[in-house]
Design an enzyme around this catalytic site. Structure first.
Site, mmCIF file in Angstrom:
data_model
loop_
_atom_site.group_PDB
_atom_site.id
_atom_site.type_symbol
_atom_site.label_atom_id
_atom_site.label_comp_id
_atom_site.label_asym_id
_atom_site.label_seq_id
_atom_site.Cartn_x
_atom_site.Cartn_y
_atom_site.Cartn_z
ATOM 1 N N GLY A 40 0.799 -1.231 0.000
ATOM 2 C CA GLY A 40 0.000 0.000 0.000
ATOM 3 C C GLY A 40 0.829 1.277 0.000
ATOM 4 C CB THR A 267 -3.504 20.616 2.739
ATOM 5 O OG1 THR A 267 -3.860 19.998 1.497
ATOM 6 C CG2 THR A 267 -2.649 21.837 2.464
ATOM 7 C CG HIS A 441 23.700 6.008 33.646
ATOM 8 N ND1 HIS A 441 23.203 7.249 33.309
ATOM 9 C CD2 HIS A 441 25.046 6.148 33.768
ATOM 10 C CE1 HIS A 441 24.215 8.109 33.248
ATOM 11 N NE2 HIS A 441 25.347 7.466 33.519
#
Ligand code: NAI
Length: 462
Positions: A40, A267, A441
């Site tokens: 698609g 748009t 971390h």
């Protein structure tokens, strides 16, 4: 004449996912697709090709702006546009062939051609009519156009033409500061094009969190995009090589004309249902051209379902995918469910922008008592090391219960970071639940935890 349990019309992310899930659930399934490749709009002329160009142009940006700072000196790469387009096409090919492989693996028939529904239970493709107990319409959407603006896909383009321009334009005017305009505007801006964005409203990306919008416009402005807000485009006059864009500023009605080599019209999009024969079947449609469905994706005609961009809701590939899976489950007699309150949206610029749940404006409108936990990537060591410290994570939580109601991220990998908040929201988590979860971390995701901490006793690195 072949007989199927399910025929899906359209092989975009909604359609192909629905077809695969139907087959996995033991239903004899076919999918109709008229394009020469599966996948698609998203895979062929949308999400995937634009991400390839965003990636390539971002690498150039890094080479031009950050390599020398890290001691990586030498010649900055120049752009071979043909090769960049070939790389993009290769990425498309790998993905569309992947769907073809999945269809074979799941024994889904690809009915090649454009489908229509002459009657409930029947799908016509070319001269052949196939029988199906259930039909899922997943026909997607197409770009909207503006009065006075004629698209030629060469000088005046939609996203489709913008992904295969003959050359990199010197000047591009983008009409509409939404997702497509800013993603593709960023690509060309990084490749050296002067990009001017004209937006009807007084803000970029309307609908997103107000602080995110402001920060986003500032960052894109720093990157070289210019914005004309509150401007209504009157017309575009184009020759074969150039265009003139006429717009009116809403504040004083003054008229302005600007030249461009390429005009991108971004748009919005509208449902694509042409030629399906829905009107003759009496399938109920909304005023906006969307197929009406109930919350189990049934249309008003028994045996016909609809999902994705062709129905109500955000026009997002992942929303269509979720509906595709859930609709298949409903057809198979199971319980299909989509949580529309937890659908993330992402803009893949650099930095990325991501959101899930409610914005502050929506919470105010609903009169809800909420608290805000915000953390800047300036306090994140990893972001600093990677020149990606611009932006923040903002978590909105219920003032009383601490339950997470929404999150808005602008910063590095925002499109990936948003998902731990989505999972938390699916589980009805509180901000404290996120804050108590150990985060490795140094990672960008620590900024999410810090924002969650900021909903409570405070972030550590702020
Ligand atoms: P959009 O709805 O995101 O933005 C359209 C913009 O154009 C709005 O800001 C609107 O105010 C403005 N506009 C409308 N009429 C105008 C006019 N006459 N003059 C100037 N500005 C005007 O639509 P966009 O960017 O075309 O995208 C279409 C759809 O595709 C969206 O639903 C979007 O969610 C989806 N999409 C999603 C992506 C993603 O998830 N990363 C990527 C690309 C598209």
């Amino acid at each position: 004449m072949a007989q199927y349990d399910v025929i899906v019309i359209g092989s975009g992310p909604g359609g192909y996912v629905a077809a695969i899930r139907c087959a996995q659930l033991g239903l004899k399934t076919a999918c109709v697709e008229g394009r020469s490749t599966l996948g698609g709009t998203c895979l062929n002329i949308g999400c995937i090709p634009s991400k390839a160009l965003l990636h390539a142009s971002h690498q150039l940006h890094e080479a031009e702006h950050n390599f020398a700072k890290m001691g990586l000196k030498g010649k900055t790469p120049s752009v071979d546009w043909k090769q960049m387009l070939a790389y993009k096409d290769d990425v498309i090919g790998q993905n569309t062939k992947g769907i073809e492989f999945l269809f074979k693996k799941n024994k889904i028939d690809w009915l090649k051609g454009w489908g229509s529904i002459p009657a409930a239970g029947k799908v016509k493709v070319g001269d052949e009519v196939h029988e199906a107990k259930n039909i899922i319409v997943a026909s997607g959407s197409e770009p909207t156009t503006l009065p006075g603006v004629e698209i030629d896909e060469k000088v005046v383009v939609t996203s489709t033409g913008a992904l295969e321009l003959g050359k990199i334009p010197k000047k591009m005017v983008v009409i509409g500061a939404g997702v497509i305009g800013l993603e593709l505007g960023s690509v060309y801006s990084r490749l050296g094009t002067e990009v001017q964005v004209i937006e009807f409203l007084d803000t970029v990306t309307p609908g997103m969190d107000a602080e995110v919008r402001k920060t986003f416009q500032r960052i894109l402005g720093k990157q070289g995009l210019s914005f004309t807000l509150g401007a209504a485009v009157q017309k575009v006059d184009a020759t074969k090589t150039k265009a003139k864009v006429t717009y009116k500023l809403r504040k004083d009605e003054s008229e302005h004309v600007i030249d461009a080599d390429v005009v991108l019209v971004s748009t919005g999009r509208k449902p694509y249902t042409d030629g399906l024969g829905l009107e003759a079947l009496g399938v109920a449609m909304s005023e906006r051209g969307q197929i009406k469905t109930d919350d189990q994706w049934h249309t008003n005609v028994p045996g016909i379902y609809a999902i994705g961009d062709a129905i109500d809701g955000p026009m997002l590939a992942h929303k269509a995918e979720d509906e595709g899976m859930a609709c298949a489950e409903v057809i198979a007699g199971k319980h299909g469910h989509v949580n529309y309150g937890v659908i993330p949206s992402v803009i893949y610029t650099h930095p990325e922008v991501a959101a899930v749940g409610l914005t502050e404006d929506e919470l105010k409108e609903q009169g809800r008592a909420y608290k805000v936990g915000k953390f800047s990537f300036m306090g994140n060591g990893r972001a600093k090391a990677n020149f990606a410290a611009d932006g923040f994570v903002k978590i909105l939580a219920d003032k009383e219960t601490d339950r997470i109601l929404g999150a808005h991220v602008i910063g590095p990998m925002a499109g990936d970071l948003i998902h731990e908040i989505c999972v938390a929201m699916e589980f009805g988590a509180s901000a404290e639940d996120l804050a108590l979860t150990c985060h490795a971390h140094p990672t960008y995701s620590e900024a999410v935890r810090e924002a969650a901490l900021a909903c409570g006793d405070g972030a550590i690195h702020a």
